[in-house]
Design an enzyme around this catalytic site. Sequence first.
Site, PDB file in Angstrom:
ATOM      1  N   LYS A   1       0.827  -1.208   0.000  1.00  7.31           N
ATOM      2  CA  LYS A   1       0.000   0.000   0.000  1.00  7.31           C
ATOM      3  C   LYS A   1       0.864   1.263   0.000  1.00  7.31           C
ATOM      4  O   LYS A   1       0.683   2.178  -0.806  1.00  7.31           O
ATOM      5  CB  LYS A   1      -0.936  -0.027   1.214  1.00  7.31           C
ATOM      6  CG  LYS A   1      -1.630   1.272   1.507  1.00  7.31           C
ATOM      7  CD  LYS A   1      -2.639   1.633   0.431  1.00  7.31           C
ATOM      8  CE  LYS A   1      -3.110   3.053   0.561  1.00  7.31           C
ATOM      9  NZ  LYS A   1      -4.498   3.242   0.701  1.00  7.31           N
TER      10      LYS A   1
ATOM     11  N   ASN B   1       1.269   4.051  -3.180  1.00  5.60           N
ATOM     12  CA  ASN B   1       0.934   5.482  -3.093  1.00  5.60           C
ATOM     13  C   ASN B   1       2.181   6.355  -3.235  1.00  5.60           C
ATOM     14  O   ASN B   1       2.132   7.418  -3.859  1.00  5.60           O
ATOM     15  CB  ASN B   1       0.203   5.792  -1.785  1.00  5.60           C
ATOM     16  CG  ASN B   1      -1.294   5.555  -1.933  1.00  5.60           C
ATOM     17  OD1 ASN B   1      -1.759   5.182  -3.013  1.00  5.60           O
ATOM     18  ND2 ASN B   1      -2.040   5.751  -0.880  1.00  5.60           N
TER      19      ASN B   1
ATOM     20  N   ALA C   1       0.868  17.684 -14.647  1.00  5.69           N
ATOM     21  CA  ALA C   1       1.612  18.665 -13.844  1.00  5.69           C
ATOM     22  C   ALA C   1       0.668  19.781 -13.397  1.00  5.69           C
ATOM     23  O   ALA C   1      -0.385  19.978 -13.983  1.00  5.69           O
ATOM     24  CB  ALA C   1       2.745  19.245 -14.688  1.00  5.69           C
ATOM     25  N   GLY C   2       1.059  20.481 -12.355  1.00  5.31           N
ATOM     26  CA  GLY C   2       0.241  21.599 -11.887  1.00  5.31           C
ATOM     27  C   GLY C   2       0.501  21.888 -10.425  1.00  5.31           C
ATOM     28  O   GLY C   2       1.654  22.033 -10.013  1.00  5.31           O
TER      29      GLY C   2
ATOM     30  N   GLY D   1      -2.758  16.476  -3.161  1.00  4.16           N
ATOM     31  CA  GLY D   1      -3.268  16.785  -1.816  1.00  4.16           C
ATOM     32  C   GLY D   1      -4.113  15.607  -1.392  1.00  4.16           C
ATOM     33  O   GLY D   1      -3.897  14.488  -1.843  1.00  4.16           O
TER      34      GLY D   1
ATOM     35  N   CYS E   1      -4.611  10.918   1.448  1.00  6.34           N
ATOM     36  CA  CYS E   1      -3.724   9.751   1.347  1.00  6.34           C
ATOM     37  C   CYS E   1      -2.282  10.079   0.986  1.00  6.34           C
ATOM     38  O   CYS E   1      -1.377   9.791   1.760  1.00  6.34           O
ATOM     39  CB  CYS E   1      -4.285   8.766   0.335  1.00  6.34           C
ATOM     40  SG  CYS E   1      -5.762   7.954   0.920  1.00  6.34           S
TER      41      CYS E   1
HETATM   42  C1  UDX Z   1      -5.234   8.080  -3.721  1.00  5.69           C
HETATM   43  C2  UDX Z   1      -4.869   6.781  -4.452  1.00  5.69           C
HETATM   44  O1  UDX Z   1      -5.026   6.975  -5.863  1.00  5.69           O
HETATM   45  C3  UDX Z   1      -5.694   5.628  -3.967  1.00  5.69           C
HETATM   46  O2  UDX Z   1      -5.292   4.430  -4.608  1.00  5.69           O
HETATM   47  C4  UDX Z   1      -5.428   5.539  -2.461  1.00  5.69           C
HETATM   48  O3  UDX Z   1      -5.854   4.433  -1.856  1.00  5.69           O
HETATM   49  C5  UDX Z   1      -5.907   6.818  -1.791  1.00  5.69           C
HETATM   50  O4  UDX Z   1      -5.120   7.880  -2.323  1.00  5.69           O
HETATM   51  P1  UDX Z   1      -7.081   9.961  -3.881  1.00  5.69           P
HETATM   52  O5  UDX Z   1      -6.324  10.649  -2.813  1.00  5.69           O
HETATM   53  O6  UDX Z   1      -8.569   9.856  -3.761  1.00  5.69           O
HETATM   54  O7  UDX Z   1      -6.546   8.460  -4.075  1.00  5.69           O
HETATM   55  O8  UDX Z   1      -6.823  10.747  -5.241  1.00  5.69           O
HETATM   56  P2  UDX Z   1      -6.019  10.565  -6.591  1.00  5.69           P
HETATM   57  O9  UDX Z   1      -6.966  10.585  -7.718  1.00  5.69           O
HETATM   58  O10 UDX Z   1      -5.079   9.462  -6.534  1.00  5.69           O
HETATM   59  O11 UDX Z   1      -5.235  11.971  -6.621  1.00  5.69           O
HETATM   60  C6  UDX Z   1      -4.393  12.364  -5.550  1.00  5.69           C
HETATM   61  C7  UDX Z   1      -3.880  13.750  -5.740  1.00  5.69           C
HETATM   62  O12 UDX Z   1      -2.922  13.805  -6.790  1.00  5.69           O
HETATM   63  C8  UDX Z   1      -4.923  14.808  -6.093  1.00  5.69           C
HETATM   64  O13 UDX Z   1      -4.639  15.968  -5.340  1.00  5.69           O
HETATM   65  C9  UDX Z   1      -4.701  15.075  -7.563  1.00  5.69           C
HETATM   66  O14 UDX Z   1      -5.079  16.385  -7.930  1.00  5.69           O
HETATM   67  C10 UDX Z   1      -3.213  14.869  -7.680  1.00  5.69           C
HETATM   68  N1  UDX Z   1      -2.789  14.459  -9.018  1.00  5.69           N
HETATM   69  C11 UDX Z   1      -3.178  13.264  -9.522  1.00  5.69           C
HETATM   70  C12 UDX Z   1      -1.935  15.273  -9.758  1.00  5.69           C
HETATM   71  O15 UDX Z   1      -1.537  16.358  -9.315  1.00  5.69           O
HETATM   72  N2  UDX Z   1      -1.515  14.842 -10.983  1.00  5.69           N
HETATM   73  C13 UDX Z   1      -1.915  13.662 -11.512  1.00  5.69           C
HETATM   74  O16 UDX Z   1      -1.473  13.357 -12.630  1.00  5.69           O
HETATM   75  C14 UDX Z   1      -2.767  12.846 -10.764  1.00  5.69           C
END
Ligand code: UDX
Length: 449
Positions: A205, A209, A253-254, A258, A261
């Site tokens: 896990k 992540n 990118a950006g 947050g 997790c």
């Molecule tokens: C994540 C994991 O994907 C999931 O498997 C885990 O168990 C819980 O944490 P989550 O936090 O809901 O899920 O969101 P996720 O869609 O993974 O995005 C996480 C963060 O990364 C967001 O803030 C998103 O804006 C950012 N992100 C994601 C980026 O900045 N760029 C990306 O290309 C993808």
Amino acid sequence: MKQICVIGVGYVGLVTAACFSDLGNKVIALDIDEEKIKDLENGIMPIYEPGLKELVDRNVQAGRLIFTTSSDEGLEGTEFVFIAVGTPSGVDGEADLRHVAAVARTLAMGMSAPLIIVNKSTVPVGTGDWVADIITENQSNPVAFSVVSCPEFLREGSAIGDFMHPHRTVLGSLDREAAEKVAQLHLPLRAPIVITDLRTAEMIKYASNAFLATKISFINEIANICEELGADVKEVAIGMGYDKRIGHMFLDAGLGYGGSCFPKDVQALAYMAAEKGRHPQLLRAVMEINDDRRRFAVNRLEEMLGDLKGKQIGLLGLSFKPNTDDMRDAPSIDIASGFFNKGATVKAYDPVAMQAASTILPDIEMKPDPYALAEGCDALVIVTEWNEFLQLDLDQIRKLMRQPIILDGRNIYNPDKMKSRGFVYRGFGRGYNGTITEEEGKAAATTAA
Ligand code: UDX
């Protein structure tokens, strides 16, 4: 029909309970928070998650999903207990296991028949063994039990789809038979099942992540370099992603990551490494790059607007990502604070997170729609890439703004098109991104007139 008790009706617990009941199991969802349970009994969800209310309502009506605060009711006749309580970060980034320990004690005192205890919460490697020790120490009559780790991989906003169509199910236990029984519960999901030992499952896990967070920080570092060298990171990511070894996902990118997790898990993994005397240099860089994104957004707008004192700034989006109202570690919090500290007035619009955000950011004026937000703004900042922001009438937005300046923290618009529509536009990592040139200022003024 199997009987399952899910402890904790937070995000993970509620989705797990609703989905397992939809797969035909009887599920008792248990939580100590009486208000939450009462709300759920009345069909009120504690979180916004697409499709969750319909799923909960359907299974409550079918009698397969029951909410309770009574651990006796939860454990009566149950073969599997899923622990899905929160594991927040402690002061040094370590996971705070208070709630897990409390559940272990409740189980020790309440169990009267053999149980398979499945941990879904993200817990430090070794917690499964620790839970087993707490239970053994606190049992009044010795009853057989096994601990299985089954980490969740649910993304907010698509959690039900992720539960029903997982890439894989990971199960870890020292008791193979127990792990296989838990595997049976997951067979209808038709995904590969990896059975391993407890500690390895817990590590899978964190490593997953941390890897995804690393991908995001990697592309953000590339974005910085793209800006200096005049390349477009969005197209770089597309070009990279066709290589199956790299893939297209998690290369946006950006403003960085947050949520509940990634920030917490990367920090906890780094903490575990450091505690054992290892130097987690990659993980530290991942966190540092991510923290910088938020500061960067504030500095970039300052570069574009000059002194921010007295300027009106509109934030489009507040939640940490689209399709959720979750504000946990949302970039909007640090970005809004950065603007406030520089003397700007900050307004915002978010399709679902304004209520959740208003307690965290009480000084932000919330607006009912993007047009009301744009009125009188010196700049708009795209913080969350909600789909509806792709459909905006940008000509109207531009006319309503005091200055047609857009800082796109999620790179959702095309820079050339925005320019031709009369905006001074900056994304992240999309070619040159410095101060506004005289030519740009004039072109925007001409289009606006
Ligand atoms: C994540 C994991 O994907 C999931 O498997 C885990 O168990 C819980 O944490 P989550 O936090 O809901 O899920 O969101 P996720 O869609 O993974 O995005 C996480 C963060 O990364 C967001 O803030 C998103 O804006 C950012 N992100 C994601 C980026 O900045 N760029 C990306 O290309 C993808």
